[in-house]
Enzyme design. Structure first.
Site, PDB file in Angstrom:
ATOM      1  N   ASP A  96     -27.782  65.097 -19.849  1.00  0.00           N
ATOM      2  CA  ASP A  96     -28.547  66.340 -19.828  1.00  0.00           C
ATOM      3  C   ASP A  96     -29.461  66.540 -21.026  1.00  0.00           C
ATOM      4  O   ASP A  96     -29.885  67.667 -21.308  1.00  0.00           O
ATOM      5  CB  ASP A  96     -27.566  67.522 -19.763  1.00  0.00           C
ATOM      6  N   GLU A 118     -23.431  60.422 -14.988  1.00  0.00           N
ATOM      7  CA  GLU A 118     -22.843  61.718 -15.360  1.00  0.00           C
ATOM      8  C   GLU A 118     -23.608  62.851 -14.656  1.00  0.00           C
ATOM      9  O   GLU A 118     -24.096  63.803 -15.266  1.00  0.00           O
ATOM     10  CB  GLU A 118     -22.823  61.924 -16.877  1.00  0.00           C
ATOM     11  N   GLU A 132     -29.770  72.200 -21.750  1.00  0.00           N
ATOM     12  CA  GLU A 132     -29.148  71.079 -21.019  1.00  0.00           C
ATOM     13  C   GLU A 132     -28.843  71.394 -19.558  1.00  0.00           C
ATOM     14  O   GLU A 132     -28.915  70.513 -18.698  1.00  0.00           O
ATOM     15  CB  GLU A 132     -27.865  70.628 -21.727  1.00  0.00           C
ATOM     16  N   HIS A 205     -22.739  71.942 -32.890  1.00  0.00           N
ATOM     17  CA  HIS A 205     -24.170  71.643 -32.979  1.00  0.00           C
ATOM     18  C   HIS A 205     -25.028  72.309 -31.910  1.00  0.00           C
ATOM     19  O   HIS A 205     -26.246  72.252 -31.969  1.00  0.00           O
ATOM     20  CB  HIS A 205     -24.396  70.133 -32.876  1.00  0.00           C
ATOM     21  N   ARG A 207     -27.517  74.054 -29.536  1.00  0.00           N
ATOM     22  CA  ARG A 207     -28.745  74.785 -29.846  1.00  0.00           C
ATOM     23  C   ARG A 207     -28.563  76.293 -29.658  1.00  0.00           C
ATOM     24  O   ARG A 207     -29.007  77.091 -30.488  1.00  0.00           O
ATOM     25  CB  ARG A 207     -29.861  74.275 -28.931  1.00  0.00           C
ATOM     26  N   HIS A 238     -22.979  67.334 -38.083  1.00  0.00           N
ATOM     27  CA  HIS A 238     -24.201  66.881 -37.397  1.00  0.00           C
ATOM     28  C   HIS A 238     -25.358  66.860 -38.400  1.00  0.00           C
ATOM     29  O   HIS A 238     -25.365  67.648 -39.350  1.00  0.00           O
ATOM     30  CB  HIS A 238     -24.484  67.870 -36.252  1.00  0.00           C
TER      31      HIS A 238
HETATM   32  C1  UD1 Z   1     -29.378  66.798 -28.881  1.00  0.00           C
HETATM   33  C2  UD1 Z   1     -29.380  67.164 -27.392  1.00  0.00           C
HETATM   34  C3  UD1 Z   1     -28.023  67.755 -26.995  1.00  0.00           C
HETATM   35  C4  UD1 Z   1     -26.879  66.851 -27.409  1.00  0.00           C
HETATM   36  C5  UD1 Z   1     -27.001  66.532 -28.892  1.00  0.00           C
HETATM   37  C6  UD1 Z   1     -25.938  65.565 -29.292  1.00  0.00           C
HETATM   38  C7  UD1 Z   1     -31.416  68.022 -26.353  1.00  0.00           C
HETATM   39  C8  UD1 Z   1     -32.252  69.195 -26.082  1.00  0.00           C
HETATM   40  N1  UD1 Z   1     -30.374  68.211 -27.159  1.00  0.00           N
HETATM   41  O1  UD1 Z   1     -29.274  68.001 -29.612  1.00  0.00           O
HETATM   42  O2  UD1 Z   1     -28.005  67.927 -25.587  1.00  0.00           O
HETATM   43  O3  UD1 Z   1     -25.676  67.531 -27.173  1.00  0.00           O
HETATM   44  O4  UD1 Z   1     -28.276  65.936 -29.129  1.00  0.00           O
HETATM   45  O5  UD1 Z   1     -25.751  65.529 -30.664  1.00  0.00           O
HETATM   46  O6  UD1 Z   1     -31.701  66.945 -25.876  1.00  0.00           O
HETATM   47  N2  UD1 Z   1     -31.062  64.608 -36.767  1.00  0.00           N
HETATM   48  C9  UD1 Z   1     -31.200  63.618 -37.718  1.00  0.00           C
HETATM   49  N3  UD1 Z   1     -30.717  62.377 -37.438  1.00  0.00           N
HETATM   50  C10 UD1 Z   1     -30.082  62.062 -36.279  1.00  0.00           C
HETATM   51  C11 UD1 Z   1     -29.919  63.080 -35.316  1.00  0.00           C
HETATM   52  C12 UD1 Z   1     -30.432  64.340 -35.577  1.00  0.00           C
HETATM   53  O7  UD1 Z   1     -31.736  63.840 -38.783  1.00  0.00           O
HETATM   54  O8  UD1 Z   1     -29.643  60.919 -36.101  1.00  0.00           O
HETATM   55  C13 UD1 Z   1     -31.583  65.962 -37.054  1.00  0.00           C
HETATM   56  C14 UD1 Z   1     -33.120  66.004 -37.041  1.00  0.00           C
HETATM   57  O9  UD1 Z   1     -33.551  66.905 -38.004  1.00  0.00           O
HETATM   58  C15 UD1 Z   1     -33.416  66.552 -35.652  1.00  0.00           C
HETATM   59  C16 UD1 Z   1     -32.259  67.529 -35.477  1.00  0.00           C
HETATM   60  O10 UD1 Z   1     -31.136  66.875 -36.052  1.00  0.00           O
HETATM   61  O11 UD1 Z   1     -34.685  67.152 -35.591  1.00  0.00           O
HETATM   62  C17 UD1 Z   1     -31.970  67.953 -34.056  1.00  0.00           C
HETATM   63  O12 UD1 Z   1     -31.897  66.838 -33.166  1.00  0.00           O
HETATM   64  P1  UD1 Z   1     -32.186  67.077 -31.601  1.00  0.00           P
HETATM   65  O13 UD1 Z   1     -31.964  65.800 -30.877  1.00  0.00           O
HETATM   66  O14 UD1 Z   1     -33.501  67.733 -31.403  1.00  0.00           O
HETATM   67  O15 UD1 Z   1     -31.138  68.162 -31.201  1.00  0.00           O
HETATM   68  P2  UD1 Z   1     -29.544  68.088 -31.153  1.00  0.00           P
HETATM   69  O16 UD1 Z   1     -29.042  69.427 -31.549  1.00  0.00           O
HETATM   70  O17 UD1 Z   1     -29.075  66.893 -31.873  1.00  0.00           O
HETATM   71  N1  UDP Z   2     -18.813  61.733 -32.308  1.00  0.00           N
HETATM   72  C1  UDP Z   2     -18.983  60.701 -33.250  1.00  0.00           C
HETATM   73  N2  UDP Z   2     -19.023  61.020 -34.569  1.00  0.00           N
HETATM   74  C2  UDP Z   2     -18.930  62.296 -35.021  1.00  0.00           C
HETATM   75  C3  UDP Z   2     -18.797  63.342 -34.067  1.00  0.00           C
HETATM   76  C4  UDP Z   2     -18.753  63.020 -32.714  1.00  0.00           C
HETATM   77  O1  UDP Z   2     -19.054  59.536 -32.886  1.00  0.00           O
HETATM   78  O2  UDP Z   2     -18.964  62.498 -36.245  1.00  0.00           O
HETATM   79  C5  UDP Z   2     -18.782  61.383 -30.867  1.00  0.00           C
HETATM   80  C6  UDP Z   2     -17.697  62.010 -30.026  1.00  0.00           C
HETATM   81  O3  UDP Z   2     -16.550  61.185 -29.967  1.00  0.00           O
HETATM   82  C7  UDP Z   2     -18.366  62.132 -28.666  1.00  0.00           C
HETATM   83  C8  UDP Z   2     -19.826  62.319 -28.994  1.00  0.00           C
HETATM   84  O4  UDP Z   2     -19.987  61.875 -30.339  1.00  0.00           O
HETATM   85  O5  UDP Z   2     -18.253  60.925 -27.947  1.00  0.00           O
HETATM   86  C9  UDP Z   2     -20.231  63.757 -28.846  1.00  0.00           C
HETATM   87  O6  UDP Z   2     -21.510  63.877 -29.321  1.00  0.00           O
HETATM   88  P1  UDP Z   2     -22.165  65.266 -29.662  1.00  0.00           P
HETATM   89  O7  UDP Z   2     -21.122  66.257 -29.993  1.00  0.00           O
HETATM   90  O8  UDP Z   2     -23.228  64.965 -30.674  1.00  0.00           O
HETATM   91  O9  UDP Z   2     -22.922  65.625 -28.306  1.00  0.00           O
HETATM   92  P2  UDP Z   2     -22.469  66.306 -26.932  1.00  0.00           P
HETATM   93  O10 UDP Z   2     -21.325  65.541 -26.377  1.00  0.00           O
HETATM   94  O11 UDP Z   2     -22.152  67.724 -27.255  1.00  0.00           O
HETATM   95  O12 UDP Z   2     -23.683  66.200 -26.082  1.00  0.00           O
END
Ligand code: UD1
Ligand code: UDP
Length: 364
Positions: A96, A118, A132, A205, A207, A238
């Protein structure tokens, strides 16, 4: 040979798609390519490294503090070039995220068939999870094949009028991943620090929880920790800068809580397996915890993963300070209630989802 392209871009998608990449690549009947959008950078790369998956294409789109507009427009325009170049017969997306939705949209514009891994999870509330719930429903509209993890997900798709022959119930590929990561002889300095205490593992984390709901979560957690000296908490945080600012503001300086950098999936699964209790708003953790038998308080008002709630391992707490405080306190103080939640259940299959999905893809 048919060309299959898998597209993913964030940590959770990678954890659930890498085992499928490996399964598909073992078969010599299809040409398998991987495109990562790089919606996440460090958190994605860490998973690719653990599973030793090397992408064929990397759109490298992430920027700090990216908005939904940033991710949507960059992925859409860059995806076109990849699809024109790779000319896949089928594209597989997962779950999603914006990566999954926009990759599916690009395929729709180019009339390339999409398989959705999924598929069928729903809250039917477009505000939660945001964005999502919309993404997953929209991908469902576009997809030719729906790989539903559970019977309940299949039922959602049927209720929406999807062709029954396009839906396959396979279990969730996260269980396949979990089978390869949890180890009996695992050790880590943070677990040494927590030894002798009840360990609480925290992640947050979403949004829609950024801002006030997250402040309320953290205030409740801090209050409960202050009142329970036998408890220690680890929070692998995160990389989102908004989450980090709020967490350090409210939870910083708490002696029995360690905020640490995100853990590799192998470490995280082993931390989960050794936790007393998990507090999270994550999606994937709700799927992993039941099969590990670890109770989870889900800091959300609704979930698209009700299977774990029905199995008794998960409880929704809402996002208010008062409700999280009360659920968390109750679970720490009421042994009977805790033991009711602490049992293994496996709503997400037996860890053969990748094999089942690959079988279908080979056949269709
Ligand atoms: C995204 C997904 C969410 C998922 C989550 C998993 C969307 C809209 N959101 O949200 O569905 O649950 O990932 O974690 O697709 N950042 C880093 N390095 C990284 C990752 C993130 O610096 O490796 C920081 C950056 O500043 C980035 C911010 O996190 O801009 C947000 O990342 P983003 O993918 O936009 O949103 P998530 O909240 O991670
Ligand atoms: N996870 C990880 N390291 C962490 C926190 C979570 O590998 O420090 C794994 C966790 O086991 C799960 C996935 O990341 O498989 C969940 O990811 P996240 O919470 O970022 O996204 P969501 O599942 O909410 O989309």
């Amino acid at each position: 040979m048919r060309r299959i392209l898998l597209v993913f871009g964030t940590r959770p998608e990678a954890i659930k798609m890498c085992p499928l990449v490996k399964e598909l690549k073992q078969r010599d009947t299809m040409n398998i390519k991987v495109c990562v959008t790089g919606q996440h950078r460090e958190m994605l790369d860490a998973v690719l490294q653990v599973f030793q998956v090397v992408p064929d294409y990397d759109l490298a789109i992430m920027k700090q503090g990216q908005s939904l507009f940033d991710t949507t427009e960059t992925i859409l325009s860059r995806m076109k070039n990849i699809l024109d170049n790779a000319k896949p017969d089928l594209v597989l997306v997962h779950g999603d995220t914006t990566t999954a939705f926009v990759a599916a949209l690009a395929c729709f514009y180019l009339q390339i068939p999409v398989g959705h891994v999924e598929a069928g999870l729903r809250t039917y509330d477009l505000t939660a999870p945001f964005p999502e719930e919309f993404n997953r429903q929209a991908i469902g509209l576009i997809s030719r094949y729906h790989f539903a993890p559970t019977e309940r997900a299949r039922q959602n798709l049927l209720n929406e009028g999807k062709d029954p022959s396009s839906i396959y119930v396979t279990g969730n590929t996260v269980i396949d991943a979990l089978k390869t990561t949890v180890r009996k002889d695992y050790a880590h300095p943070e677990l040494e620090w927590a030894k002798g205490s009840r360990l609480i593992l925290i992640t947050a984390h979403r949004r829609e929880n950024l801002g006030e709901p997250m402040r309320q979560m953290f205030r409740a957690i801090r209050m409960v920790l202050d009142e329970h000296p036998d408890v220690k908490a680890i929070y692998p945080i995160h990389l989102n800068p908004i989450v980090r600012k709020t967490a350090y503001e409210i939870l910083g300086g708490e002696d029995r809580l360690h905020i640490i950098e995100p853990l590799d999936v192998l470490d995280f699964h082993n931390f989960m397996a050794r936790s007393y209790l998990i507090l999270t708003d994550s999606g994937g953790i709700q799927e992993e915890a039941p099969s590990l038998g670890i109770p989870v308080l889900v800091m959300r008002n609704t979930t698209e993963r009700p299977e774990g709630v029905a199995a008794g391992t998960l409880k929704l707490t809402g996002t208010s300070e008062a409700s999280i405080y009360s659920c968390f306190t109750q679970l720490l103080e009421d042994e009977t209630e805790y033991m009711k939640m602490k049992h293994t259940a496996n709503p997400y299959g037996d860890g053969t989802a990748c094999r089942q999905i690959a079988d279908v893809i080979e056949m269709v």
